[in-house]
Design a protein around this motif. Sequence first.
Motif, PDB file in Angstrom:
ATOM      1  N   ARG A  58       5.545 -10.628  20.939  1.00 30.89           N
ATOM      2  CA  ARG A  58       4.901 -11.861  21.399  1.00 30.89           C
ATOM      3  C   ARG A  58       4.877 -12.833  20.224  1.00 30.89           C
ATOM      4  O   ARG A  58       4.453 -12.466  19.116  1.00 30.89           O
ATOM      5  CB  ARG A  58       3.487 -11.521  21.868  1.00 30.89           C
ATOM      6  N   HIS A  59       5.342 -14.058  20.456  1.00 28.89           N
ATOM      7  CA  HIS A  59       5.423 -15.024  19.367  1.00 28.89           C
ATOM      8  C   HIS A  59       5.303 -16.456  19.898  1.00 28.89           C
ATOM      9  O   HIS A  59       5.470 -16.708  21.090  1.00 28.89           O
ATOM     10  CB  HIS A  59       6.726 -14.854  18.587  1.00 28.89           C
ATOM     11  N   TRP A  60       5.008 -17.366  18.986  1.00 33.93           N
ATOM     12  CA  TRP A  60       4.898 -18.791  19.285  1.00 33.93           C
ATOM     13  C   TRP A  60       5.681 -19.552  18.233  1.00 33.93           C
ATOM     14  O   TRP A  60       5.685 -19.178  17.062  1.00 33.93           O
ATOM     15  CB  TRP A  60       3.438 -19.247  19.246  1.00 33.93           C
ATOM     16  N   VAL A  61       6.337 -20.625  18.652  1.00 32.84           N
ATOM     17  CA  VAL A  61       7.115 -21.464  17.732  1.00 32.84           C
ATOM     18  C   VAL A  61       6.463 -22.840  17.698  1.00 32.84           C
ATOM     19  O   VAL A  61       6.292 -23.484  18.732  1.00 32.84           O
ATOM     20  CB  VAL A  61       8.588 -21.586  18.188  1.00 32.84           C
ATOM     21  N   LEU A  62       6.097 -23.273  16.502  1.00 40.15           N
ATOM     22  CA  LEU A  62       5.518 -24.601  16.299  1.00 40.15           C
ATOM     23  C   LEU A  62       6.501 -25.422  15.476  1.00 40.15           C
ATOM     24  O   LEU A  62       6.764 -25.090  14.317  1.00 40.15           O
ATOM     25  CB  LEU A  62       4.180 -24.508  15.563  1.00 40.15           C
ATOM     26  N   ASP A  63       7.058 -26.465  16.066  1.00 36.62           N
ATOM     27  CA  ASP A  63       7.991 -27.345  15.356  1.00 36.62           C
ATOM     28  C   ASP A  63       7.210 -28.515  14.774  1.00 36.62           C
ATOM     29  O   ASP A  63       6.704 -29.357  15.528  1.00 36.62           O
ATOM     30  CB  ASP A  63       9.067 -27.872  16.307  1.00 36.62           C
ATOM     31  N   LEU A  64       7.092 -28.555  13.452  1.00 36.14           N
ATOM     32  CA  LEU A  64       6.433 -29.686  12.824  1.00 36.14           C
ATOM     33  C   LEU A  64       7.304 -30.924  13.002  1.00 36.14           C
ATOM     34  O   LEU A  64       8.536 -30.825  12.960  1.00 36.14           O
ATOM     35  CB  LEU A  64       6.208 -29.427  11.334  1.00 36.14           C
ATOM     36  N   PRO A  65       6.707 -32.082  13.223  1.00 36.07           N
ATOM     37  CA  PRO A  65       7.499 -33.301  13.400  1.00 36.07           C
ATOM     38  C   PRO A  65       8.174 -33.714  12.093  1.00 36.07           C
ATOM     39  O   PRO A  65       7.918 -33.138  11.037  1.00 36.07           O
ATOM     40  CB  PRO A  65       6.461 -34.330  13.845  1.00 36.07           C
ATOM     41  N   ASP A  66       9.002 -34.726  12.181  1.00 34.95           N
ATOM     42  CA  ASP A  66       9.684 -35.264  11.001  1.00 34.95           C
ATOM     43  C   ASP A  66       8.619 -35.886  10.097  1.00 34.95           C
ATOM     44  O   ASP A  66       8.125 -36.979  10.353  1.00 34.95           O
ATOM     45  CB  ASP A  66      10.711 -36.313  11.443  1.00 34.95           C
ATOM     46  N   MET A  67       8.215 -35.145   9.070  1.00 33.84           N
ATOM     47  CA  MET A  67       7.143 -35.590   8.181  1.00 33.84           C
ATOM     48  C   MET A  67       7.445 -35.136   6.764  1.00 33.84           C
ATOM     49  O   MET A  67       8.334 -34.316   6.539  1.00 33.84           O
ATOM     50  CB  MET A  67       5.795 -35.027   8.646  1.00 33.84           C
ATOM     51  N   GLU A  68       6.709 -35.672   5.821  1.00 34.66           N
ATOM     52  CA  GLU A  68       6.897 -35.282   4.428  1.00 34.66           C
ATOM     53  C   GLU A  68       6.351 -33.877   4.212  1.00 34.66           C
ATOM     54  O   GLU A  68       5.256 -33.548   4.668  1.00 34.66           O
ATOM     55  CB  GLU A  68       6.185 -36.275   3.509  1.00 34.66           C
ATOM     56  N   LEU A  69       7.133 -33.046   3.532  1.00 38.81           N
ATOM     57  CA  LEU A  69       6.728 -31.677   3.219  1.00 38.81           C
ATOM     58  C   LEU A  69       6.619 -31.532   1.707  1.00 38.81           C
ATOM     59  O   LEU A  69       7.171 -32.329   0.955  1.00 38.81           O
ATOM     60  CB  LEU A  69       7.762 -30.687   3.760  1.00 38.81           C
ATOM     61  N   ILE A  70       5.945 -30.509   1.269  1.00 36.08           N
ATOM     62  CA  ILE A  70       5.774 -30.263  -0.163  1.00 36.08           C
ATOM     63  C   ILE A  70       6.845 -29.288  -0.614  1.00 36.08           C
ATOM     64  O   ILE A  70       6.930 -28.180  -0.115  1.00 36.08           O
ATOM     65  CB  ILE A  70       4.385 -29.684  -0.472  1.00 36.08           C
ATOM     66  N   ASN A  71       7.660 -29.708  -1.571  1.00 38.91           N
ATOM     67  CA  ASN A  71       8.711 -28.896  -2.154  1.00 38.91           C
ATOM     68  C   ASN A  71       8.260 -28.521  -3.564  1.00 38.91           C
ATOM     69  O   ASN A  71       7.883 -29.390  -4.352  1.00 38.91           O
ATOM     70  CB  ASN A  71      10.011 -29.708  -2.189  1.00 38.91           C
ATOM     71  N   ALA A  72       8.294 -27.248  -3.904  1.00 38.40           N
ATOM     72  CA  ALA A  72       7.817 -26.787  -5.210  1.00 38.40           C
ATOM     73  C   ALA A  72       8.588 -27.424  -6.367  1.00 38.40           C
ATOM     74  O   ALA A  72       8.026 -27.628  -7.443  1.00 38.40           O
ATOM     75  CB  ALA A  72       7.919 -25.266  -5.292  1.00 38.40           C
ATOM     76  N   ASN A  73       9.845 -27.748  -6.170  1.00 35.71           N
ATOM     77  CA  ASN A  73      10.616 -28.386  -7.237  1.00 35.71           C
ATOM     78  C   ASN A  73      10.253 -29.858  -7.397  1.00 35.71           C
ATOM     79  O   ASN A  73      10.239 -30.386  -8.496  1.00 35.71           O
ATOM     80  CB  ASN A  73      12.115 -28.267  -6.966  1.00 35.71           C
ATOM     81  N   ALA A  74       9.972 -30.549  -6.309  1.00 32.31           N
ATOM     82  CA  ALA A  74       9.695 -31.983  -6.358  1.00 32.31           C
ATOM     83  C   ALA A  74       8.246 -32.283  -6.709  1.00 32.31           C
ATOM     84  O   ALA A  74       7.949 -33.348  -7.239  1.00 32.31           O
ATOM     85  CB  ALA A  74      10.044 -32.622  -5.024  1.00 32.31           C
ATOM     86  N   VAL A  75       7.336 -31.366  -6.420  1.00 37.07           N
ATOM     87  CA  VAL A  75       5.908 -31.627  -6.593  1.00 37.07           C
ATOM     88  C   VAL A  75       5.523 -31.771  -8.066  1.00 37.07           C
ATOM     89  O   VAL A  75       4.485 -32.341  -8.379  1.00 37.07           O
ATOM     90  CB  VAL A  75       5.069 -30.529  -5.896  1.00 37.07           C
ATOM     91  N   ARG A  76       6.362 -31.327  -8.968  1.00 39.57           N
ATOM     92  CA  ARG A  76       6.045 -31.424 -10.395  1.00 39.57           C
ATOM     93  C   ARG A  76       5.821 -32.867 -10.836  1.00 39.57           C
ATOM     94  O   ARG A  76       5.059 -33.132 -11.737  1.00 39.57           O
ATOM     95  CB  ARG A  76       7.171 -30.808 -11.225  1.00 39.57           C
ATOM     96  N   GLY A  77       6.502 -33.795 -10.190  1.00 42.83           N
ATOM     97  CA  GLY A  77       6.358 -35.194 -10.557  1.00 42.83           C
ATOM     98  C   GLY A  77       5.281 -35.926  -9.774  1.00 42.83           C
ATOM     99  O   GLY A  77       5.052 -37.110  -9.995  1.00 42.83           O
ATOM    100  N   TRP A  78       4.611 -35.245  -8.879  1.00 47.29           N
ATOM    101  CA  TRP A  78       3.592 -35.878  -8.041  1.00 47.29           C
ATOM    102  C   TRP A  78       2.239 -35.900  -8.739  1.00 47.29           C
ATOM    103  O   TRP A  78       1.922 -35.041  -9.553  1.00 47.29           O
ATOM    104  CB  TRP A  78       3.414 -35.124  -6.736  1.00 47.29           C
ATOM    105  N   HIS A  79       1.430 -36.852  -8.358  1.00 47.02           N
ATOM    106  CA  HIS A  79       0.029 -36.861  -8.756  1.00 47.02           C
ATOM    107  C   HIS A  79      -0.687 -35.858  -7.852  1.00 47.02           C
ATOM    108  O   HIS A  79      -0.332 -35.703  -6.682  1.00 47.02           O
ATOM    109  CB  HIS A  79      -0.541 -38.279  -8.576  1.00 47.02           C
ATOM    110  N   TRP A  80      -1.697 -35.179  -8.371  1.00 53.18           N
ATOM    111  CA  TRP A  80      -2.378 -34.146  -7.586  1.00 53.18           C
ATOM    112  C   TRP A  80      -2.966 -34.703  -6.286  1.00 53.18           C
ATOM    113  O   TRP A  80      -3.006 -34.005  -5.267  1.00 53.18           O
ATOM    114  CB  TRP A  80      -3.467 -33.458  -8.401  1.00 53.18           C
ATOM    115  N   ALA A  81      -3.413 -35.965  -6.298  1.00 47.25           N
ATOM    116  CA  ALA A  81      -3.992 -36.543  -5.084  1.00 47.25           C
ATOM    117  C   ALA A  81      -2.932 -36.738  -4.000  1.00 47.25           C
ATOM    118  O   ALA A  81      -3.209 -36.552  -2.806  1.00 47.25           O
ATOM    119  CB  ALA A  81      -4.662 -37.877  -5.406  1.00 47.25           C
ATOM    120  N   GLU A  82      -1.722 -37.080  -4.405  1.00 42.18           N
ATOM    121  CA  GLU A  82      -0.627 -37.234  -3.439  1.00 42.18           C
ATOM    122  C   GLU A  82      -0.285 -35.888  -2.804  1.00 42.18           C
ATOM    123  O   GLU A  82      -0.087 -35.786  -1.595  1.00 42.18           O
ATOM    124  CB  GLU A  82       0.598 -37.821  -4.131  1.00 42.18           C
ATOM    125  N   GLU A  83      -0.238 -34.840  -3.630  1.00 44.24           N
ATOM    126  CA  GLU A  83       0.047 -33.499  -3.107  1.00 44.24           C
ATOM    127  C   GLU A  83      -1.022 -33.069  -2.097  1.00 44.24           C
ATOM    128  O   GLU A  83      -0.711 -32.538  -1.028  1.00 44.24           O
ATOM    129  CB  GLU A  83       0.123 -32.489  -4.249  1.00 44.24           C
TER     130      GLU A  83
END
Length: 186
Positions: A58-83
Amino acid sequence: MAFRISVKEAARYPGLRAQLGAARAPKKKPAAARSRAGGSSAAAYVEWDAVREVGAARHWVLDLPDMELINANAVRGWHWAEERKVAASIRETAAVLARAQRVPRLVRARVVYVVKPKMRTRVFDPSNWSLAAKAAVDGLQDAGVFEDDNAAVVTGVDPRAGERQSGANIRMSLVIIDQGEENTHG
């Protein structure tokens, strides 16, 4: 940048010139050469076979809409509040989707997050989106799917590579797999 050492320093530290030369030499192949070295790009990219792994569970699939996601490689340059702002958005979206699909409270479950890259992506690491997946799992807890998201309840949050898709952003889906009440460890 060139390293220069005097004759006196070279005499005092034997092998210094060789060490500096080795430090200047490139250690890795350029990125473009690395991605093509393993053969064709189709061979390097493997899509997740959901039917084989989920089976009849038994399973459910949730498709998140086209939105910004957090990438561990890209987050290094982000401000903590943005993350935190992006994480809150992912968390809220996952909670709304779980409520809309009426996912019941589960005693034990596994979550597979499927990262769907852009069409032109050759090779990528789906585990880089683990921070986005963590925010989504927190949203599932907010929606009442899990009492808590500890290891006894959520037995794993596993990354998978999904099919390529068109769009501005990389997309993500969550597959919640019910594992029932049985305890497999004893």
